[in-house]
Write an enzyme that holds these catalytic residues in place. Structure first.
Site, PDB file in Angstrom:
ATOM      1  N   ASP A 300       0.846  -1.181   0.000  1.00 55.91           N
ATOM      2  CA  ASP A 300       0.000   0.000   0.000  1.00 55.91           C
ATOM      3  C   ASP A 300       0.887   1.239   0.000  1.00 55.91           C
ATOM      4  OD1 ASP A 300      -2.509  -1.318   0.242  1.00 55.91           O
ATOM      5  OD2 ASP A 300      -2.056  -1.704   2.341  1.00 55.91           O
ATOM      6  N   ASP A 572      -4.663  -3.987   5.148  1.00 62.25           N
ATOM      7  CA  ASP A 572      -5.118  -3.604   6.485  1.00 62.25           C
ATOM      8  C   ASP A 572      -6.624  -3.727   6.684  1.00 62.25           C
ATOM      9  OD1 ASP A 572      -5.995  -1.543   4.898  1.00 62.25           O
ATOM     10  OD2 ASP A 572      -4.725   0.001   5.810  1.00 62.25           O
ATOM     11  N   ASP A 576      -9.277  -6.728   2.459  1.00 58.73           N
ATOM     12  CA  ASP A 576      -7.937  -7.135   2.037  1.00 58.73           C
ATOM     13  C   ASP A 576      -7.656  -8.601   2.378  1.00 58.73           C
ATOM     14  OD1 ASP A 576      -7.297  -4.649   1.040  1.00 58.73           O
ATOM     15  OD2 ASP A 576      -6.408  -3.949   2.910  1.00 58.73           O
ATOM     16  N   ASP A 670      25.026 -30.833  19.089  1.00 62.95           N
ATOM     17  CA  ASP A 670      23.721 -30.178  19.220  1.00 62.95           C
ATOM     18  C   ASP A 670      23.828 -28.655  19.333  1.00 62.95           C
ATOM     19  OD1 ASP A 670      22.156 -32.311  18.797  1.00 62.95           O
ATOM     20  OD2 ASP A 670      21.462 -32.545  20.858  1.00 62.95           O
TER      21      ASP A 670
END
Length: 842
Positions: A300, A572, A576, A670
């Site tokens: 946007d 938003d 949308d 690990d």
């Protein structure tokens, strides 16, 4: 809606009620308790193999060895549980942050809180786009309606009225505003009762998880086969089936890649936490996998590229323009009063829209103490914006005149249509709008009409007799960081597409300032007339879309996907949500976004900031590159374990490794493969390369070759040293200790080789994190203890070697770094192992 809000609960009352009744949670999230984690860890094949080896030692009468091995089992389990619990706590914190928000009244003040903090008798303020946080009763309503299809299956919105309407948790406010008092939370809500049946539904795994799982299963099958083969071979050549079984278990432990699940969990969870530090919340962990593949970023304009703080810049009445910045003090010429008056009347009374807020601020500054502000008028009817007509109108009553007053604002072409402008008059107005839009301004038209106070209200705006009042130009300044962020996207091979509801001229001006190629602009009207195939063809070369409705965003996303693009999309509003869900990565605005947009999205921006999206993409690439390097390292360190389990048997030498040695190595591998590589900062060139292809495998054949070569070098050198020591009369226990020193030191050197961003000595130690230094220091300290302290050496079937020989073995292991660098350079030149470095994505 009545402006008098109830005072709501006090903070103390809310805390007491939450303590007594629990949080507002539906209980459908599958959280892992400490007990569940412990059970999962205990079922891991690695621990079962260790327990089996301990049982065999006990059966052979070696209780001391069995107890030590059992101690190692508990140590490794404790470390693993602690690490997984920490990861689960990280995920829990992210769940809390990304949960739906609720606006409640506490101590008489509206406060935004997490949905789980809502308690019974809370007063909740609801607006269009909000997700209702709990069950409740309506106290006040202004054209309030909710979508209850998730409960009833009925798609028609349900109108709600004060004193005669129930609200249900999880439903969506699709129209209007209101207040509700919470009557039930959590499992006592209607949705909560349904949610109890969802606890047993499994969470779908991501493609990356599936790939790692497949690799793990294949290696595990190979391990089982080799385990049986080695056990049989030992029994045939040397006799003693228990000893053969121990040798087979040792080999299986060496092959089994039990670190892979740990790596995945740690990298994605900690990656989500790192992205959260950039003010971006990860609602779905698999979005992290996709970030590095993003080829198109649809954004946007308002609030993402710009500051989302509109200011009135220009007023135009009768073709005459006024620069608002040049006004002296609070002196606004009288001829512009009506324009500002009707701009305010066409806006909400308590606006949230940045343009409407700008009108109100400007009016307070320039119309105070004039007859052009009407706090005593009543808003009788609203005509809302629609895709067919980009204009809205408010009908006001003053209860004193014979006429009601109607104020309209909207897109200039829509206002011109409402005013029935034609010919030269229409041409003149549109030219004025175009001139303002060329300056990057958002241009709105303002119109007024009168309606008989005694007549019924028209159903549509077109039935009023509107007259054009004038035009208003507003500016929303570009965010300072946007041009640099867009330039970074361009260098990274990511195409930025701007989608806005603004005038095409405004869109082109903002695109030019931001650094987006906006020579060609497609409008919503043009999109509406295109077929799917035509849109897919045209969209390939267009980066700016103007006058686009939320519904058309979905068509844009689908067209980009049809062209093979990996699409990230910001949004938003309620409308949308389909586009956000359809995009590979939906990105919701945290501040101005609605709950439904946030729930449809994979990522949520806490600050509506474009640069945060770019930071998230950069982190996504870094996480994937580090994950790849961790797996390459893990595969490489397992090769010498396999080699040292098989070679002594084939060469007729005493065995080098026993289950207790594998247990120690697991304590080294690990944290190295997870913590060390996860902390890597990544290459500075990550955003200077094209996006990763979705078809690219996590570990390619070239990377597998690199891992095998490095692992085989470690095997050959360690086995060679061990064989040489035995052939020169060195006792097996002492030779085994020295070989173990070479092996662990070489594994440490392998960390540096695998984390190097580029081949070469000068890159081995770049950017070593503090965490990595601590892990390496702890590894080498542990190595010194188990090979030099006599009482501990005995438990490992070692004999402490002379210090000088220990240092020589250590230097040989560390010195293998030179072999690793040479091998990497050779593979790089031959085109093999190109993917072995985090900085390389092709």
């Amino acid at each position: 809606m009545n402006a008098e809000f109830p005072s709501g609960l006090s903070a103390a009352e809310a805390a007491a009620r939450r303590a007594a009744e629990g949080p507002n949670e539906l209980g459908t999230e599958q959280k892992r308790t400490l007990q569940a984690i412990a059970v999962e860890v205990a079922r891991e094949p690695m621990f079962l193999l260790l327990l089996g080896a301990g049982a065999i030692y006990a059966a052979m009468g070696d209780i001391h060895e069995a107890m030590i091995l059992l101690g190692f089992v508990f140590v490794i389990m404790a470390v693993t549980i602690l690490q997984e619990r920490r990861t689960e706590n990280t995920l829990e914190a992210l769940r809390d942050l990304s949960s739906p928000r609720a606006l409640v009244i506490r101590d008489g003040t509206p406060q935004r809180i997490s949905g789980r903090e809502v308690v019974r008798d809370d007063i909740v303020i609801l607006t269009e786009g909000d997700r209702v946080p709990a069950d409740g009763e309506v106290l006040q309503a202004h054209e309030l309606a909710t979508d209850e299809s998730m409960l009833t299956g009925e798609s028609v919105a349900v109108a709600k009225f004060a004193g005669d309407g129930a609200m249900f948790a999880g439903t969506m406010v699709v129209r209007g505003q209101g207040l509700m008092r919470v009557t039930a939370v959590g499992g006592k809500t209607e949705l909560g009762r349904i949610g109890k049946s969802l606890k047993d539904i499994a969470i779908e795994s991501s493609p990356l998880h599936d790939e790692v799982g497949l690799l793990t299963r294949r290696l595990a099958m190979i391990g089982v086969g080799l385990c049986l083969m080695l056990s049989s071979l030992y029994w045939i050549l040397r006799g003693g089936w228990l000893e053969g079984l121990l040798a087979g278990i040792t080999l299986a432990m060496g092959i089994l890649p039990q670190e892979f699940p740990v790596i995945m969990i740690v990298f994605l969870a900690m990656g989500a936490r790192r992205i959260a530090q950039q003010r971006v919340l990860t609602r779905r962990l698999n979005a992290i996998e996709t970030l590095g593949e993003t080829t198109v970023l649809c954004v946007d304009k308002t609030g993402t590229l710009t500051q989302n703080r509109m200011t009135v810049t220009t007023l135009s009445v009768g073709g005459k323009c006024l620069d608002a910045h040049a006004l002296p003090g609070d002196n606004l010429p009288e001829e512009y009063h009506e324009l500002l008056e009707y701009a305010v009347l066409a806006s909400e009374i308590d606006p949230h829209d940045p343009m409407e807020q700008a009108f109100h601020r400007f009016a307070r500054n320039y119309l105070a103490n004039t007859e052009h502000l009407h706090p005593d008028w009543a808003l009788a009817r609203e005509y809302e914006l629609s895709p067919a007509l980009l204009a809205m109108s408010h009908l006001w009553q003053d209860h004193n005149g014979q006429h009601d007053v109607v104020a309209a604002k909207g897109a200039v072409e829509a206002i011109a249509d409402l005013c029935h402008l034609e010919g030269s008059e229409l041409e003149e107005v549109m030219q004025q709008a175009e001139d303002l839009a060329k300056r990057g301004l958002r241009v709105l038209g303002i119109a007024r009409a009168e309606h008989s106070a005694n007549a019924s209200w028209p159903a549509i705006q077109h039935d009023f007799d509107f007259r054009l009042v004038g035009l208003i130009g507003l500016a929303d300044p570009l965010r300072d960081e946007v041009p640099a962020a867009i330039a970074e996207c361009r260098r990274a091979g990511i195409r930025v597409v701007m989608i806005t509801g603004d005038h095409p001229r405004t869109a082109r001006a903002i695109a030019a300032a931001a650094g987006i190629d906006g020579d060609e602009v497609l409008t919503g009207a043009e999109l509406a007339g295109m077929t799917t195939s035509e849109l897919a063809r045209r969209i390939a070369g267009v980066n700016v879309f103007a006058r686009v409705t939320p519904q058309q965003k979905l068509a844009i996303v689908e067209a980009l996907k049809a062209n093979g693009e990996i699409v990230a999309m910001t949004g938003d509003g309620v409308n949308d949500a389909p586009a956000l869900k359809s995009a590979h990565i939906g990105i919701a605005m945290g501040k101005r976004g609605t709950d439904v947009a946030r729930e449809a999205a994979s990522l949520v921006l806490l600050e509506d900031d474009f640069s945060a999206i770019v930071s998230a993409i950069r982190l996504g690439r870094r996480i994937f590159a580090n994950l790849r390097q961790a797996l390459i390292y893990t595969l490489a360190v397992h090769v010498p374990i396999i080699g040292l389990s098989i070679l002594p048997l084939l060469l007729g030498l005493p065995l080098v490794l026993a289950p207790i040695h594998i247990a120690f190595l697991e304590l080294v591998i690990d944290p190295a493969c997870s913590v060390v590589f996860e902390a890597e900062k990544g290459s500075d060139k990550l955003m200077e390369q094209p996006p990763r292809s979705p078809a690219e495998r996590l570990v390619s054949s070239r990377q597998l070759v690199t891992s095998l070569v490095l692992g085989l070098l470690t095997s050959a050198v360690t086995a060679g040293i061990y064989s040489w020591l035995i052939s020169h009369g060195k006792a097996a226990e002492e030779a085994r200790a020295l070989a173990f020193v070479v092996l662990v030191a070489a594994n440490t050197a392998l960390i540096f080789a695998c984390r190097a961003r580029e081949p070469g000595w000068h890159k081995l130690f770049d950017g070593l994190a503090r965490t990595s230094i601590l892990v390496i220091a702890a590894t080498l300290t542990g190595l010194a203890i188990v090979t030099l302290v006599p009482s501990i050496c005995a438990a490992f079937a070692f004999r402490p070697p002379p210090l000088q020989e220990w240092l020589q073995a250590f230097l040989i292991g560390i010195g293998m770094m030179a072999l690793f660098v040479i091998a990497q350079n050779l593979l790089q030149k031959k085109g093999e192992g190109t993917m072995s470095f985090p900085g390389n994505t092709k």
